[in-house]
Design a protein around this motif. Structure first.
Motif, mmCIF file in Angstrom:
data_model
loop_
_atom_site.group_PDB
_atom_site.id
_atom_site.type_symbol
_atom_site.label_atom_id
_atom_site.label_comp_id
_atom_site.label_asym_id
_atom_site.label_seq_id
_atom_site.Cartn_x
_atom_site.Cartn_y
_atom_site.Cartn_z
ATOM 1 N N LEU A 36 -10.367 12.748 7.891
ATOM 2 C CA LEU A 36 -10.879 11.911 6.841
ATOM 3 C C LEU A 36 -10.196 12.307 5.597
ATOM 4 C CD1 LEU A 36 -12.505 9.246 6.236
ATOM 5 C CD2 LEU A 36 -14.387 10.869 5.662
ATOM 6 N N MET A 37 -9.460 11.189 5.025
ATOM 7 C CA MET A 37 -8.796 11.665 3.820
ATOM 8 C C MET A 37 -8.910 10.545 2.748
ATOM 9 S SD MET A 37 -6.888 14.055 4.893
ATOM 10 C CE MET A 37 -5.883 14.410 3.384
ATOM 11 N N LEU A 38 -9.212 10.916 1.413
ATOM 12 C CA LEU A 38 -9.509 10.043 0.253
ATOM 13 C C LEU A 38 -8.183 9.948 -0.495
ATOM 14 C CD1 LEU A 38 -12.927 11.070 -0.989
ATOM 15 C CD2 LEU A 38 -12.171 9.351 0.729
ATOM 16 N N PRO A 39 -7.533 8.545 -0.485
ATOM 17 C CA PRO A 39 -6.142 8.396 -1.288
ATOM 18 C C PRO A 39 -6.633 7.968 -2.550
ATOM 19 C CG PRO A 39 -6.559 6.683 0.290
ATOM 20 C CD PRO A 39 -7.949 7.473 0.611
ATOM 21 N N PHE A 40 -5.762 8.391 -3.547
ATOM 22 C CA PHE A 40 -5.868 8.011 -5.140
ATOM 23 C C PHE A 40 -4.571 7.501 -5.266
ATOM 24 C CE2 PHE A 40 -9.334 10.595 -4.277
ATOM 25 C CZ PHE A 40 -10.390 9.944 -4.593
ATOM 26 N N GLY A 41 -4.034 6.473 -5.823
ATOM 27 C CA GLY A 41 -2.739 6.476 -6.290
ATOM 28 C C GLY A 41 -2.332 4.854 -6.754
ATOM 29 N N VAL A 42 -0.960 4.392 -6.757
ATOM 30 C CA VAL A 42 -0.616 3.196 -7.253
ATOM 31 C C VAL A 42 0.491 2.884 -6.573
ATOM 32 C CG1 VAL A 42 0.724 4.172 -9.018
ATOM 33 C CG2 VAL A 42 -0.004 2.071 -9.443
ATOM 34 N N SER A 43 0.705 1.366 -6.379
ATOM 35 C CA SER A 43 1.686 1.006 -5.852
ATOM 36 C C SER A 43 2.294 -0.344 -6.706
ATOM 37 C CB SER A 43 1.502 0.252 -4.651
ATOM 38 O OG SER A 43 0.530 -0.959 -4.732
ATOM 39 N N VAL A 44 3.667 -0.470 -6.618
ATOM 40 C CA VAL A 44 4.198 -1.623 -7.370
ATOM 41 C C VAL A 44 4.824 -2.361 -6.346
ATOM 42 C CG1 VAL A 44 6.159 -2.244 -9.044
ATOM 43 C CG2 VAL A 44 4.784 -0.088 -9.255
ATOM 44 N N ASN A 45 4.571 -3.878 -6.604
ATOM 45 C CA ASN A 45 4.872 -4.898 -5.527
ATOM 46 C C ASN A 45 5.972 -5.868 -6.317
ATOM 47 O OD1 ASN A 45 3.585 -4.218 -2.883
ATOM 48 N ND2 ASN A 45 1.809 -4.359 -4.541
ATOM 49 N N LEU A 46 7.210 -6.040 -5.789
ATOM 50 C CA LEU A 46 8.185 -6.751 -6.474
ATOM 51 C C LEU A 46 8.370 -7.986 -5.393
ATOM 52 C CD1 LEU A 46 10.722 -3.886 -7.304
ATOM 53 C CD2 LEU A 46 8.774 -4.905 -8.816
ATOM 54 N N PRO A 47 8.233 -9.172 -5.884
ATOM 55 C CA PRO A 47 8.267 -10.602 -5.215
ATOM 56 C C PRO A 47 9.783 -10.745 -4.695
ATOM 57 C CG PRO A 47 8.075 -10.933 -7.509
ATOM 58 C CD PRO A 47 8.108 -9.652 -7.442
ATOM 59 N N THR A 48 9.590 -11.217 -3.382
ATOM 60 C CA THR A 48 10.916 -11.546 -2.833
ATOM 61 C C THR A 48 10.683 -13.007 -2.063
ATOM 62 O OG1 THR A 48 10.182 -10.900 -0.522
ATOM 63 C CG2 THR A 48 11.136 -9.245 -1.929
ATOM 64 N N ASN A 49 11.676 -13.598 -1.516
ATOM 65 C CA ASN A 49 11.517 -15.000 -1.028
ATOM 66 C C ASN A 49 10.784 -15.281 -0.006
ATOM 67 O OD1 ASN A 49 13.613 -15.898 -2.745
ATOM 68 N ND2 ASN A 49 15.428 -15.341 -1.312
ATOM 69 N N TYR A 50 10.234 -14.164 0.686
ATOM 70 C CA TYR A 50 9.416 -14.151 1.990
ATOM 71 C C TYR A 50 8.000 -13.370 1.684
ATOM 72 C CZ TYR A 50 11.465 -9.499 2.264
ATOM 73 O OH TYR A 50 12.015 -8.277 2.020
ATOM 74 N N GLY A 51 8.017 -12.644 0.419
ATOM 75 C CA GLY A 51 6.710 -11.884 0.199
ATOM 76 C C GLY A 51 6.930 -10.801 -0.850
ATOM 77 N N SER A 52 7.076 -9.777 -0.563
ATOM 78 C CA SER A 52 7.123 -8.766 -1.512
ATOM 79 C C SER A 52 7.698 -7.422 -0.649
ATOM 80 C CB SER A 52 6.017 -8.485 -2.367
ATOM 81 O OG SER A 52 4.955 -7.718 -1.409
ATOM 82 N N VAL A 53 8.503 -6.666 -1.679
ATOM 83 C CA VAL A 53 8.709 -5.160 -1.248
ATOM 84 C C VAL A 53 7.867 -4.250 -2.194
ATOM 85 C CG1 VAL A 53 10.542 -3.439 -1.357
ATOM 86 C CG2 VAL A 53 11.144 -6.112 -0.584
ATOM 87 N N GLY A 54 7.364 -3.154 -1.764
ATOM 88 C CA GLY A 54 6.594 -2.337 -2.395
ATOM 89 C C GLY A 54 7.048 -1.037 -2.455
ATOM 90 N N PHE A 55 6.549 -0.154 -3.439
ATOM 91 C CA PHE A 55 6.882 1.144 -3.313
ATOM 92 C C PHE A 55 5.392 2.019 -3.941
ATOM 93 C CE2 PHE A 55 10.432 -0.827 -4.391
ATOM 94 C CZ PHE A 55 11.588 -0.470 -3.518
ATOM 95 N N GLY A 56 4.962 2.935 -3.294
ATOM 96 C CA GLY A 56 3.670 3.554 -3.703
ATOM 97 C C GLY A 56 3.829 5.045 -3.691
ATOM 98 N N GLY A 57 2.703 5.604 -4.419
ATOM 99 C CA GLY A 57 2.639 7.008 -4.466
ATOM 100 C C GLY A 57 1.053 7.342 -4.446
ATOM 101 N N TYR A 58 0.752 8.262 -3.675
ATOM 102 C CA TYR A 58 -0.864 8.711 -3.575
ATOM 103 C C TYR A 58 -0.815 10.037 -3.515
ATOM 104 C CZ TYR A 58 -1.104 3.613 -2.459
ATOM 105 O OH TYR A 58 -0.731 2.256 -2.505
ATOM 106 N N TYR A 59 -2.216 10.652 -3.652
ATOM 107 C CA TYR A 59 -2.614 12.015 -3.641
ATOM 108 C C TYR A 59 -3.675 11.772 -2.717
ATOM 109 C CZ TYR A 59 -4.449 16.594 -4.706
ATOM 110 O OH TYR A 59 -5.041 17.731 -4.503
ATOM 111 N N ASN A 60 -3.565 12.331 -1.719
ATOM 112 C CA ASN A 60 -4.766 12.529 -0.447
ATOM 113 C C ASN A 60 -5.560 13.690 -0.526
ATOM 114 O OD1 ASN A 60 -3.988 9.612 1.175
ATOM 115 N ND2 ASN A 60 -2.297 10.692 0.335
#
Length: 208
Positions: free
Chosen positions: A146-170
Motif C-alpha cells: 500500500l502506497m500513499l502518493p503525493f504529487g502534481v500533474s499538468v494536463n494540456l488540452p488536445t483535439n481529443y482530450g489531453s496529454v499529461g505529465f506528472g510527478g509523485y512521491y510515494n
C-alpha cells in the motif's frame, strides 16, 4: 481498505453535468529505494521499474479524481529484457532486482486550470519478486503493498482530450518483509518502500 475501494467506486458512479469525463492510458517509471535498507538486509541501491496502466477520470472546474489499474514490471535476470533507464538497477555488480505486480490507484485533488495537485492511495499485489534482499538474507517479501502518493500533474488540452505529465512521491505503508513470527504479539517492522514516480498520460474525453 475495503472502504477505500468502495469510496472509489462510488465516486465513479457520480454524475455531474459540468464534469469532464475521460478514459486514459498511463506510461510511467518508478525510481525505488528502501530507507534504512541495512537494518532489514534489503538492497541499498536505487532501481527503476516500468509501469503501464489505464484509468478513468472525472474533473469539475475546481476538483477531480482518477481511478485506474496498472501493471508494474522489471526483469530480475541478468541479461533479461529491460527498457533503458525505465527498468534498471543503478549500481554495478549487484544482483538484478526483479518484480512484477498489479495495482489499483485512486488520486483526488483540486484543480487550478491545467495544474492538478493530487493525493490518494495505490493498493498493489506482487505476482513475483526477486533480490529485494542482499545475498544470504532469508526474509520473505510481502506480496501486498500500500502506497500513499503525493504529487502534481499538468494536463494540456488536445483535439481529443489531453496529454499529461506528472510527478509523485510515494510512501510505503505496509512492511516490505513479512513477520517471521506472526503470533509473537509484538509489532513487526519489516522495512518500507519509497519511490519517485514520473508519468505521461494520454486521455480521451468521453464527453466530446
Amino acid at each position: 481498505m475495503r472502504n477505500l475501494v468502495l469510496i472509489g467506486i462510488f465516486l465513479l458512479l457520480l454524475s455531474d453535468t459540468i464534469a469532464q469525463s475521460g478514459i486514459g492510458l498511463r506510461f510511467a517509471s518508478n525510481l525505488n529505494r528502501f530507507p534504512r535498507a541495512k537494518d532489514y538486509e534489503l538492497v541499498e541501491h536505487w532501481y527503476s521499474t516500468g509501469l503501464f496502466g489505464v484509468f478513468l477520470s472525472k474533473y469539475k472546474p475546481n476538483s477531480g479524481f482518477e481511478m485506474g489499474l496498472n501493471v508494474m514490471y522489471k526483469n530480475g535476470k541478468d541479461g533479461g529484457f529491460n527498457l533503458p533507464v525505465i527498468m534498471r538497477d543503478f549500481a554495478q555488480d549487484v544482483p538484478q532486482v526483479g518484480v512484477t505486480g498489479v495495482e489499483m490507484d485512486l488520486k483526488v485533488g483540486p484543480r487550478f486550470k491545467a495544474i492538478n495537485p493530487k493525493i490518494g492511495y495505490i493498493l498493489g499485489y506482487r505476482l513475483s519478486s526477486s533480490n529485494f534482499q542482499v545475498p544470504g538474507a532469508d526474509g520473505k517479501v510481502n506480496r501486498l503493498y500500500l502506497m500513499l502518493p503525493f504529487g502534481v500533474s499538468v494536463n494540456l488540452p488536445t483535439n481529443y482530450g489531453s496529454v499529461g505529465f506528472g510527478g509523485y512521491y510515494n510512501v510505503g505503508i505496509f512492511n516490505v518483509l513479512t513477520d517471521p513470527n506472526p503470533g509473537g504479539g509484538s509489532i513487526y517492522d519489516g522495512g518500507r518502500l519509497q519511490y519517485l514516480n514520473i508519468e505521461i498520460t494520454v486521455t480521451y474525453d468521453t464527453d466530446r
